[in-house]
Structure formats: C-alpha cells, structure tokens
Design a protein around this motif. Structure first.
Motif, mmCIF file in Angstrom:
data_model
loop_
_atom_site.group_PDB
_atom_site.id
_atom_site.type_symbol
_atom_site.label_atom_id
_atom_site.label_comp_id
_atom_site.label_asym_id
_atom_site.label_seq_id
_atom_site.Cartn_x
_atom_site.Cartn_y
_atom_site.Cartn_z
ATOM 1 N N GLY A 146 -32.181 88.302 -39.952
ATOM 2 C CA GLY A 146 -30.897 87.931 -39.375
ATOM 3 C C GLY A 146 -30.751 88.378 -37.939
ATOM 4 N N GLU A 147 -31.253 89.576 -37.630
ATOM 5 C CA GLU A 147 -31.205 90.065 -36.255
ATOM 6 C C GLU A 147 -32.061 89.200 -35.339
ATOM 7 N N ARG A 148 -33.230 88.812 -35.812
ATOM 8 C CA ARG A 148 -34.095 87.933 -35.008
ATOM 9 C C ARG A 148 -33.413 86.600 -34.734
ATOM 10 N N PRO A 169 -28.735 77.755 -38.051
ATOM 11 C CA PRO A 169 -28.504 78.963 -37.253
ATOM 12 C C PRO A 169 -27.884 80.114 -38.031
ATOM 13 N N THR A 170 -27.301 79.840 -39.208
ATOM 14 C CA THR A 170 -26.727 80.922 -40.006
ATOM 15 C C THR A 170 -27.693 81.419 -41.074
ATOM 16 N N HIS A 176 -20.166 87.910 -42.159
ATOM 17 C CA HIS A 176 -19.543 88.230 -40.870
ATOM 18 C C HIS A 176 -20.328 87.611 -39.725
ATOM 19 N N ALA A 177 -21.662 87.745 -39.770
ATOM 20 C CA ALA A 177 -22.506 87.190 -38.700
ATOM 21 C C ALA A 177 -22.494 85.662 -38.715
ATOM 22 N N LEU A 182 -20.783 80.757 -35.892
ATOM 23 C CA LEU A 182 -20.059 79.486 -35.881
ATOM 24 C C LEU A 182 -18.928 79.499 -34.849
ATOM 25 N N GLU A 183 -18.253 80.629 -34.698
ATOM 26 C CA GLU A 183 -17.226 80.743 -33.654
ATOM 27 C C GLU A 183 -17.856 80.595 -32.271
#
Length: 275
Positions: A146-148, A169-170, A176-177, A182-183
């Motif tokens: 997820g960090e990558r 992308p998610t 939360h991430a 998306l925001e």
C-alpha cells in the motif's frame, strides 16, 4: 483555437495470441473529469490503459492525446502529457522514496541534466499530496504494498500530466488510504486534469466519478453518469449478481448492495447437499 479533450480513442482493438482483448472501443476523457473504468476481472481494463499509455500498440484504431495520434508522438512528449500508475508496485531499483518520485521529473529534464531544486520541490509536494511525506528518506523496497502504491502515485503527479491513468489505485490500501486517494483523484480532476482510473468498488466509483465506462469482454457495454450506468439491470448483466441501489442515509449518495442470483444460490446449495 480548437480545444481537444486530453484523450480520445477511435475504434481501438487489441489481440494477443489470437484472442481479442479489446474490441472496437471508443472513449473520451475530458479535462476536469474523473472517469472510471469498471467491469469484471478480465474485462480488459488494464489492457485498455496500457494501450492508451502506448505500453501496447493497438491492432486497429487510434489513440489521440490532445488531438494528436500517439503513433506520431515522441516518447518524451507522451511522458510529459500522460502518466500511468500501474496496479503492481514492484521494482528492482534500490532507491530512496524521494528518488523514485524524482523519476517522474525525467520527461522534463535534459538528456544530461539531473533534477534541480525546483524538481525536488515538485517531488516533495507530490509526496505531501499522497500523504507519503514521512516515507521520503526510506528505501522503496522496504515499503508495504500500500505504501508503494502511494509512492507510485506521487511519481505520476511529479510528471505534472494533463492526463492521469490509474490501474486499481486503491489496490493494497486500507479504507482510510482508499478514501484519501479517491479524494485526491477528485481534487486533481477539479484542477482540470483528465483522470481515467480502473476501479472495482462500485459504491465508491458512483460517489466520486463524473463518468463511468463499463467494459465486458473487451467491449464498452455502457458509458455515462453513475446513475445512467450502474443500474441493477446492467450490474446483473455484467457481473452476474443481483444489486440494489439505495441512497446513503446521511448524504443520499448511491450505495450498492449485492446478493447472488437465485439460480447461482440454487446451484451452490445443490452442490453442498450432494444433489
């Protein structure tokens, strides 16, 4: 002066090993629009993004970026105009996170020029926007999936593209991430960037996207607003599940609840009963 959309495809098709993966696809992404690609696994979403990014060559048809056929564009010009965030966040490069993001500045640098202070500022801003500033000095290979994913999005932002392509992308992100990403996509579209993203979560897609393109077996089966495309009838046709579209109790945004078709449930029951 004629204004062109950042992206237009005209009847593009793509075959691999005799199998048609993309079949006569027309689509347009406007500046300032968040457009979502949805469809079941194997529908052709990733392949279509790779064709648009010129990572693959169409068997037929054309891809236009800002009104120019990608076949006539130099690689550097394409890289300045469009950025692709891949679904898989793997790399063999043993680089710091900041250096990975600075790779996004490559299309804007001379052949023998390294990044300057302005490029570093752009890279740090991209890290901040993706919520990844705290990782800047860490090694990329030491990060979680997820960090990558967030770092690769920051690298794409550092390219300063007019068209941003995103393949799941998610993926690998916690809730939360996911919402933060998306925001961010929504805010990028509001800044007049054209955003085209392959997404799986239909409820989140309906909440954030201006336009949805539904792919099934390489063909566009619907295109339009979330209300026009994510209907119970279309979801059943494409995904093979029953769907109820209901308003969110707080803000009225669409929520999509799924359940198996009765026929599928009956088959499953008969299997488990030994019938």
């Amino acid at each position: 002066m004629t204004s062109h959309p950042p992206l237009r495809t005209d009847g593009i098709a793509f075959q691999r090993d005799g199998r048609m993966l993309i079949d006569d696809v027309d689509c347009t992404v406007e500046a300032g629009s968040l457009t979502a690609l949805v469809g079941p696994n194997g529908a052709g979403k990733s392949t279509l993004l790779h064709l648009i990014a010129a990572a693959e060559k169409p068997t037929a048809g054309a891809v236009e970026l800002d009104g120019t056929d990608t076949r006539t564009m130099r690689r550097r010009a394409r890289a300045r105009f469009t950025a692709l965030v891949e679904q898989q966040a793997e790399t063999e490069l043993d680089l710091s996170v900041l250096d990975v993001v600075l790779l996004g500045r490559s299309p804007h640098l001379g052949a023998l020029s390294g990044p300057g202070s302005a490029d570093v500022d752009i890279a740090r801003t991209a890290l901040h926007r993706t919520g990844a500033s705290e990782f800047s000095e860490r090694r990329f290979q030491q990060l979680s999936g997820g960090e990558r994913q967030r770092i690769l999005l920051a690298r794409a932002l550092a390219q300063e593209p007019a068209l941003l392509l995103m393949d799941e992308p998610t993926n690998h992100l916690d809730i939360h991430a996911q919402l933060h990403t998306l925001e961010l996509m929504r805010s990028l579209a509001d800044e007049d960037i054209g955003v085209l993203a392959a997404l799986h979560d239909l409820t989140l897609t309906a909440r954030y996207a201006d336009k949805i393109i539904v792919l099934d077996r390489g063909r566009v089966v619907a295109s339009g607003t979330p209300a026009d495309t994510l209907t119970p009838e279309l979801i059943q046709l494409v995904y093979g599940v029953r769907a109820d579209v209901i308003p969110h109790p707080v803000d009225g945004a669409p929520l999509i609840a799924f359940s198996p078709l009765e026929s599928a449930a009956s088959v499953d029951a008969s299997i488990h009963s030994g019938a």
